[in-house]
Design a protein around this motif. Sequence first.
Motif, PDB file in Angstrom:
ATOM      1  N   UNK A 190      40.095  -8.241  -4.166  1.00 13.19           N
ATOM      2  CA  UNK A 190      41.008  -6.762  -4.672  1.00 13.19           C
ATOM      3  C   UNK A 190      41.919  -7.352  -5.566  1.00 13.19           C
ATOM      4  N   UNK A 191      42.372  -8.713  -5.963  1.00 12.90           N
ATOM      5  CA  UNK A 191      43.224  -9.026  -6.623  1.00 12.90           C
ATOM      6  C   UNK A 191      42.918  -9.224  -8.097  1.00 12.90           C
ATOM      7  N   UNK A 192      41.558  -9.588  -7.575  1.00  9.94           N
ATOM      8  CA  UNK A 192      40.817 -10.194  -8.962  1.00  9.94           C
ATOM      9  C   UNK A 192      39.996  -8.114  -9.230  1.00  9.94           C
ATOM     10  N   UNK A 193      40.204  -7.576  -8.538  1.00  8.99           N
ATOM     11  CA  UNK A 193      39.304  -6.830  -9.410  1.00  8.99           C
ATOM     12  C   UNK A 193      40.381  -5.791  -9.820  1.00  8.99           C
ATOM     13  N   UNK A 194      42.197  -5.946  -9.212  1.00  8.00           N
ATOM     14  CA  UNK A 194      43.330  -5.779  -9.911  1.00  8.00           C
ATOM     15  C   UNK A 194      42.830  -5.776 -11.491  1.00  8.00           C
ATOM     16  N   UNK A 195      43.217  -7.491 -11.563  1.00  8.84           N
ATOM     17  CA  UNK A 195      42.978  -8.170 -12.935  1.00  8.84           C
ATOM     18  C   UNK A 195      42.513  -7.706 -13.555  1.00  8.84           C
ATOM     19  N   UNK A 196      41.311  -6.992 -13.290  1.00  4.45           N
ATOM     20  CA  UNK A 196      40.166  -6.867 -13.930  1.00  4.45           C
ATOM     21  C   UNK A 196      40.015  -5.480 -15.024  1.00  4.45           C
ATOM     22  N   UNK A 197      41.526  -3.888 -13.651  1.00  4.54           N
ATOM     23  CA  UNK A 197      41.036  -2.906 -14.313  1.00  4.54           C
ATOM     24  C   UNK A 197      42.731  -3.554 -15.555  1.00  4.54           C
ATOM     25  N   UNK A 198      43.544  -3.639 -14.880  1.00  2.00           N
ATOM     26  CA  UNK A 198      44.885  -4.379 -15.658  1.00  2.00           C
ATOM     27  C   UNK A 198      44.142  -4.702 -17.039  1.00  2.00           C
ATOM     28  N   UNK A 199      43.099  -5.670 -16.631  1.00  2.00           N
ATOM     29  CA  UNK A 199      42.566  -6.444 -18.487  1.00  2.00           C
ATOM     30  C   UNK A 199      42.179  -5.285 -19.497  1.00  2.00           C
ATOM     31  N   UNK A 200      41.298  -4.703 -18.763  1.00  2.00           N
ATOM     32  CA  UNK A 200      40.617  -3.840 -19.357  1.00  2.00           C
ATOM     33  C   UNK A 200      41.082  -2.490 -19.559  1.00  2.00           C
ATOM     34  N   UNK A 201      42.233  -1.733 -19.108  1.00  2.00           N
ATOM     35  CA  UNK A 201      43.158  -1.104 -19.880  1.00  2.00           C
ATOM     36  C   UNK A 201      44.830  -1.472 -21.241  1.00  2.00           C
ATOM     37  N   UNK A 202      44.524  -2.876 -20.553  1.00  3.01           N
ATOM     38  CA  UNK A 202      45.147  -3.918 -21.791  1.00  3.01           C
ATOM     39  C   UNK A 202      44.941  -3.809 -23.381  1.00  3.01           C
ATOM     40  N   UNK A 203      43.545  -4.462 -23.030  1.00  2.51           N
ATOM     41  CA  UNK A 203      42.200  -4.767 -24.577  1.00  2.51           C
ATOM     42  C   UNK A 203      41.614  -3.675 -24.689  1.00  2.51           C
ATOM     43  N   UNK A 204      41.312  -2.533 -23.985  1.00  3.99           N
ATOM     44  CA  UNK A 204      39.923  -1.955 -24.104  1.00  3.99           C
ATOM     45  C   UNK A 204      40.808  -0.305 -24.191  1.00  3.99           C
ATOM     46  N   UNK A 205      41.384  -0.150 -23.872  1.00  5.38           N
ATOM     47  CA  UNK A 205      42.653   1.171 -23.834  1.00  5.38           C
ATOM     48  C   UNK A 205      41.996   2.340 -23.145  1.00  5.38           C
ATOM     49  N   UNK A 206      41.349   1.231 -22.071  1.00  7.20           N
ATOM     50  CA  UNK A 206      41.607   2.420 -20.776  1.00  7.20           C
ATOM     51  C   UNK A 206      42.096   3.478 -20.160  1.00  7.20           C
ATOM     52  N   UNK A 207      42.152   4.730 -19.576  1.00 12.18           N
ATOM     53  CA  UNK A 207      42.495   4.967 -18.999  1.00 12.18           C
ATOM     54  C   UNK A 207      43.668   4.845 -17.771  1.00 12.18           C
ATOM     55  N   UNK A 208      44.873   4.508 -17.241  1.00  7.21           N
ATOM     56  CA  UNK A 208      44.550   3.915 -16.510  1.00  7.21           C
ATOM     57  C   UNK A 208      45.153   5.085 -15.104  1.00  7.21           C
ATOM     58  N   UNK A 209      45.680   6.421 -15.886  1.00  7.59           N
ATOM     59  CA  UNK A 209      44.908   7.891 -14.976  1.00  7.59           C
ATOM     60  C   UNK A 209      43.954   8.110 -14.599  1.00  7.59           C
ATOM     61  N   UNK A 210      42.662   7.403 -15.489  1.00 11.78           N
ATOM     62  CA  UNK A 210      41.363   7.760 -15.064  1.00 11.78           C
ATOM     63  C   UNK A 210      41.365   6.417 -13.524  1.00 11.78           C
ATOM     64  N   UNK A 211      41.444   5.376 -13.901  1.00 16.48           N
ATOM     65  CA  UNK A 211      41.145   4.403 -12.895  1.00 16.48           C
ATOM     66  C   UNK A 211      41.876   4.390 -11.796  1.00 16.48           C
ATOM     67  N   UNK A 212      43.648   4.796 -11.656  1.00 14.88           N
ATOM     68  CA  UNK A 212      43.876   4.607 -10.529  1.00 14.88           C
ATOM     69  C   UNK A 212      43.070   6.617  -9.308  1.00 14.88           C
TER      70      UNK A 212
END
Length: 467
Positions: A211-233
């Motif tokens: 789960x730590x790795x999954x959260x890191x991937x989500x964080x990276x996707x939002x920061x680097x690819x402008x993914x929506x944190x809202x949608x990820x949540x």
Amino acid sequence: MTKKISGLSVIAFFAMMGIIRAQGADEAMGAKDTTSATKKIKLDGIAAVVGDYVILESDIDKTLIDLKNQGASTEDITRCSLLGKLMEDRLYAHQAVQDSLLVSDDMVNAQSDRQIQQLTQQIGSVEKMLSYYKKADMESFREELFEINKLRMLSEKMQGKIVEEIEVTPEEVRQFFYKIPEDERPVFGAELEIAQIVKQPEAPEEEKQKVINQLKEIRQDVLENDASFNVKAILYSQDPGSKSKGGFYSMTKETPFVKEFKDVAFSLQEGEISEPFETSFGYHIIYIEKIRGQELDLRHILLIPKIPQSAIDKATQELDTIRQQVLDGKYTFAEAAMNFSDEKETKFDGGLLRNPINFDSRFELTKMDPTLYNQVRDLKDGEISRPIREDDQRGGSPKFKIMKISNRYDEHEADFAKDYMKIQELALREKQFKAIKGWMDEHIDDTYIHVDTESRDCDFANNWVKQ
């Protein structure tokens, strides 16, 4: 005939409807009136003034509407009783300002935000909420809600100040009890004392790392690819309280979140996303959406490491073993709790549960939490339950426990020795009531108060008309 006002508790939550009342025309006296019949319109008249606060007729109507909307019975509630309660609230708030017992705008806004979130979730959308409360836009809704909450919080702060240093001595408790006629002494309902031994199965390290790795991937996707944190949540978060809102919370340092969560949240800048961190609920990342002084708008994602069946089986097997050892006399239940329970809050007290209302060890059957009641209702005295699974309603990992009824108290007339804690609470309430009544009488005399002519015949509990 007017009705005597009791200590009515009214939560003026925010039913926001204006009332215009039409009255029949008065008949002219003397010469015949040759004009056409007209109606006099009372445009939201002033019901009372307390210090710096004005109470409108519509304030009474709003409170009554709100009580009905909340499903409260309004049969015995009169306009006089509501006006009296509204005047009490405003006297407290007025004096709080005079005594510099201030409430910050950040705290008021945080409370309003929580209420708006709850309402939006209950009603379905912001638009439906504004329509329901007949408000044109969110700004006007917030403004009125802000005023309602600020007045309420000032009132509560003043009431707390009045009684904060009031205590009762053992002698006062004794005098309070023995002045009650024997045939009028309170009767306490059937009560239980309950103890438990808890095992909390833990996820293995590899599951935590997933789960730590999954959260890191989500964080990276939002920061680097402008993914929506809202949608990820919405897609991934396991927090039932915020998942549907895209992980959104509004909070201040006073908001009751666990310390680890608040420490991380208030260490971040606007637009920043935290690294994964752990709380008792699981692992989180936080995104700070907006900072308004001491108030944060944030979104977070919670992931809970998977607990394998083997860990669950181990926890239940351990509890079965502990249970048998107690039944065989190897340990008392209290000794077993001290030695084996994973629940820090109870293990050092023999596993004894504390009532969250008054921290007493007794639970009155008619007032018990339904979940707790269902867990122990079939237990006989001295019996120890089989392992019970209890899921965390807030989204944390499940725990397992065995339970025992330590003592059972049948319904009985109050006994000074056995029921001292309850009698002490009653004595303290009486002393606090007298202090508030004395404070009220004193400040009514010292404060500018005006009651409209139409309400002067109300049989108020307090001397608002200063007769």
